[in-house]
Design an enzyme around this catalytic site. Structure first.
Site, PDB file in Angstrom:
ATOM      1  CB  SER A  70      -0.748   0.086   1.317  1.00 27.22           C
ATOM      2  OG  SER A  70      -1.654  -1.107   1.123  1.00 27.22           O
TER       3      SER A  70
HETATM    4  N1  SAH Z   1      -1.067  -3.828   3.735  1.00 23.68           N
HETATM    5  C1  SAH Z   1      -0.597  -4.788   2.652  1.00 23.68           C
HETATM    6  C2  SAH Z   1      -1.587  -4.522   1.313  1.00 23.68           C
HETATM    7  C3  SAH Z   1      -1.349  -5.575   0.504  1.00 23.68           C
HETATM    8  S1  SAH Z   1      -2.376  -5.715  -0.899  1.00 23.68           S
HETATM    9  C4  SAH Z   1       0.758  -4.205   2.247  1.00 23.68           C
HETATM   10  O1  SAH Z   1       1.296  -3.180   2.474  1.00 23.68           O
HETATM   11  O2  SAH Z   1       1.589  -5.135   1.670  1.00 23.68           O
HETATM   12  C5  SAH Z   1      -3.895  -6.486  -0.051  1.00 23.68           C
HETATM   13  C6  SAH Z   1      -3.641  -8.003   0.183  1.00 23.68           C
HETATM   14  O3  SAH Z   1      -5.063  -8.288   0.361  1.00 23.68           O
HETATM   15  C7  SAH Z   1      -2.973  -8.905  -0.872  1.00 23.68           C
HETATM   16  O4  SAH Z   1      -1.928  -9.499  -0.330  1.00 23.68           O
HETATM   17  C8  SAH Z   1      -4.105  -9.843  -0.972  1.00 23.68           C
HETATM   18  O5  SAH Z   1      -3.588 -11.201  -1.235  1.00 23.68           O
HETATM   19  C9  SAH Z   1      -4.906 -10.044   0.209  1.00 23.68           C
HETATM   20  N2  SAH Z   1      -6.358 -10.314   0.144  1.00 23.68           N
HETATM   21  C10 SAH Z   1      -7.173 -10.202  -0.981  1.00 23.68           C
HETATM   22  N3  SAH Z   1      -8.218 -11.082  -0.517  1.00 23.68           N
HETATM   23  C11 SAH Z   1      -8.179 -11.414   0.823  1.00 23.68           C
HETATM   24  C12 SAH Z   1      -8.917 -12.232   1.717  1.00 23.68           C
HETATM   25  N4  SAH Z   1     -10.265 -12.648   1.177  1.00 23.68           N
HETATM   26  N5  SAH Z   1      -8.537 -12.701   2.719  1.00 23.68           N
HETATM   27  C13 SAH Z   1      -7.023 -12.224   3.045  1.00 23.68           C
HETATM   28  N6  SAH Z   1      -6.243 -11.576   2.243  1.00 23.68           N
HETATM   29  C14 SAH Z   1      -6.904 -11.102   1.108  1.00 23.68           C
END
Ligand code: SAH
Length: 222
Positions: A70
């Site tokens: 993010s």
């Molecule tokens: N805050 C994180 C954001 C990652 S992007 C960072 O800074 O790295 C969002 C993440 O949500 C991705 O890794 C994706 O795989 C995860 N995601 C999407 N749907 C999900 C679900 N149903 N349960 C858990 N994780 C999920």
């Protein structure tokens, strides 16, 4: 955090981080504790080495598997929104990704339960947080849409991926006066929302337009 790798040099140095914090302040982030976490957590160790020089730009960057770390502004905005009404003890995070938001939050709340659906990302995030000596996070490989019932209720829930509508389980697992911060909506039309449970009712407030990867059902192994 006294490993020399964490201190950074050149584009990952303290000076570069100070500039990022200054930009976030100019964009309206007010919380001193959130800004301090953004300044101290080494974002460059959460991205590929080839991208490290861009780690303190205020931008999302690829972390593999079609996902992104993010944008710092969003991490700061969500953390600030989560903490606005006072200290939090029991927090659920959905979408661990590379673990950067988790690391920022870990210094601001008592305990975090963090769920990620892509196992390889989760393993990497675990390793990074261990390197940073973060000890107040428990991880789960699973589908965050179902929440994590055994540790509920949560006084804060933060979701880093956008569903089309808010999953009912997350509202159910929110404590009285607890708040859920999450993006809701389809591509091109998402809003960052705050849901607060008060007197058995859910109050709903929009915090403005955002752009997140979609919240997806099921899990990805390996
Ligand atoms: N805050 C994180 C954001 C990652 S992007 C960072 O800074 O790295 C969002 C993440 O949500 C991705 O890794 C994706 O795989 C995860 N995601 C999407 N749907 C999900 C679900 N149903 N349960 C858990 N994780 C999920």
């Amino acid at each position: 955090m006294n490993d020399p790798r964490f201190a950074g040099i050149g584009m990952t140095s303290a000076r570069t981080r100070d500039r990022l914090v200054q930009r976030l302040r100019e964009q309206g982030i007010r919380s001193a504790e959130v800004l301090e976490r953004i300044r101290t957590v080494p974002r460059h160790i959460f991205v590929d080495e080839a991208l490290a020089s861009r780690a303190y730009e205020d931008t999302a960057l690829p972390i593999g598997f079609g996902q992104t770390i993010s944008q710092p502004y969003i991490v700061a905005r969500m953390s600030e929104a989560l903490l606005q009404s006072g200290p939090l003890h029991n927090v659920l995070e959905i979408g661990t990704g590379c673990g950067y938001q988790t690391a920022v939050l870990s210094g601001l709340v008592t305990r975090i339960y963090s769920i990620e659906r892509i196992e390889a990302l989760l393993q990497r995030a675990k390793l990074r947080l261990k390197e940073l000596s973060v000890k107040n996070v428990r991880f789960r490989h699973g589908d965050g849409m179902e929440g994590w019932k055994s540790h509920a209720p949560y006084d804060g829930i933060l979701v880093a991926a956008a569903p089309l509508s808010v999953p009912e389980a997350l509202l159910t697992q929110l404590a009285e006066n607890g708040r859920l911060i999450m993006p809701v909506g389809g591509e091109g039309g998402q809003e960052l929302m705050r849901f607060t449970r008060r007197d058995q009712k859910i109050e709903k407030t929009s915090l403005g337009p955002v752009s997140f990867v979609p919240l997806q059902p099921g899990v990805v192994a390996g």
